[in-house]
Design a protein around this motif. Sequence first.
Motif, short mmCIF file in Angstrom:
data_model
loop_
_atom_site.label_atom_id
_atom_site.label_comp_id
_atom_site.label_asym_id
_atom_site.label_seq_id
_atom_site.Cartn_x
_atom_site.Cartn_y
_atom_site.Cartn_z
N ALA A 121 0.82 -1.21 0.00
CA ALA A 121 0.00 0.00 0.00
C ALA A 121 0.86 1.27 0.00
CB ALA A 121 -0.94 -0.01 1.20
N ASP A 122 1.93 1.26 0.79
CA ASP A 122 2.83 2.41 0.86
C ASP A 122 3.46 2.73 -0.49
OD1 ASP A 122 2.95 3.74 3.14
OD2 ASP A 122 4.81 2.83 3.91
N LEU A 136 -2.31 7.81 0.21
CA LEU A 136 -2.50 6.49 0.84
C LEU A 136 -3.97 6.28 1.19
CD1 LEU A 136 -1.19 3.93 1.91
CD2 LEU A 136 -0.69 5.10 4.05
N ASP A 154 -6.26 3.44 -0.63
CA ASP A 154 -6.86 2.46 0.28
C ASP A 154 -8.38 2.41 0.15
OD1 ASP A 154 -4.92 1.12 1.53
OD2 ASP A 154 -4.98 2.27 3.41
N ARG A 155 -8.96 3.61 0.14
CA ARG A 155 -10.42 3.71 0.09
C ARG A 155 -10.95 3.12 -1.21
NH1 ARG A 155 -13.52 7.25 -2.55
NH2 ARG A 155 -15.64 7.62 -1.79
N ASP A 169 -9.54 0.96 -3.26
CA ASP A 169 -9.35 -0.49 -3.37
C ASP A 169 -10.34 -1.25 -2.50
OD1 ASP A 169 -7.35 0.05 -5.10
OD2 ASP A 169 -5.74 -0.22 -3.64
N ARG A 170 -10.66 -0.68 -1.34
CA ARG A 170 -11.64 -1.32 -0.46
C ARG A 170 -13.00 -1.34 -1.15
NH1 ARG A 170 -14.32 1.50 2.84
NH2 ARG A 170 -12.69 3.07 3.03
#
Length: 234
Positions: free
Chosen positions: A150-151, A174, A178-179, A181-182
Amino acid sequence: MVALDGPSGTGKTTVARKLADRLSAGYLDTGAMYRVVTLAVLRAGGDPADGARVATIAGGTSFGIGTSPDVQSVTLAGEDVTAAIRGNDINHAVSAVSAVPAVRALLVARQRKIVGEVLAEVGGIVVEGRDIGTVVAPDAPLKVYLTAAADVRAARRSAQDSAAGRETNHADALASVDRRDRLDSTRVTSPLRPADDAVHMDTSELSIDQVIIALAELASQRGMLSDRAAEVTR
Ligand code: DC
């Protein structure tokens, strides 16, 4: 045909375009198609969470997408929106729009049509997205699922944004990656997931060239010759 899936920031776009060049194949960025529909929804003042309204707007949207790996080109009703579809407003709304089943049905049909045309005209195509190996082209001879930490994905997104002159910082990138992909991997209709027979590749520690070399080798093992290989065998 190569189906290239995976979350954002894994290097999919760069890899897909370079691989297509190397294979003398066409290229299709299916994410750009969801993005241009999202732009149409926002411009029409539609709420991305209102599925019925989104479906209506999508049905009436006329857009164009180029299939050359060398020049990205997306138009909305004739206007060049290649840069406009990469903005933060689109990043934020695109997952909701792409979760609407009617939007997916419309775009998957269009993607299959484009793939058929490019295969007939050019002989090969690299298609990148989230559901290419699972839904759009489950018979693709080579399916690849790219991942990265993720980083690393956030750092790549930040670098892309700043290269394009968009404001960015690591924490926001980030959170955004993240959001998305979720949301993309938990939606009901064709969520982001690897096909059972996809080759997995973690690009966190790999250079683009290393990824290209590995994929070109796989493509040639599956009968897709690169220019150079074709020259040698002729
Ligand atoms: O690859 P990208 O980041 O430009 O894709 C934008 C969004 O479009 C992504 O967050 C999810 C959606 N998408 C999709 O649902 N299915 C695809 N085949 C490609 C993209």
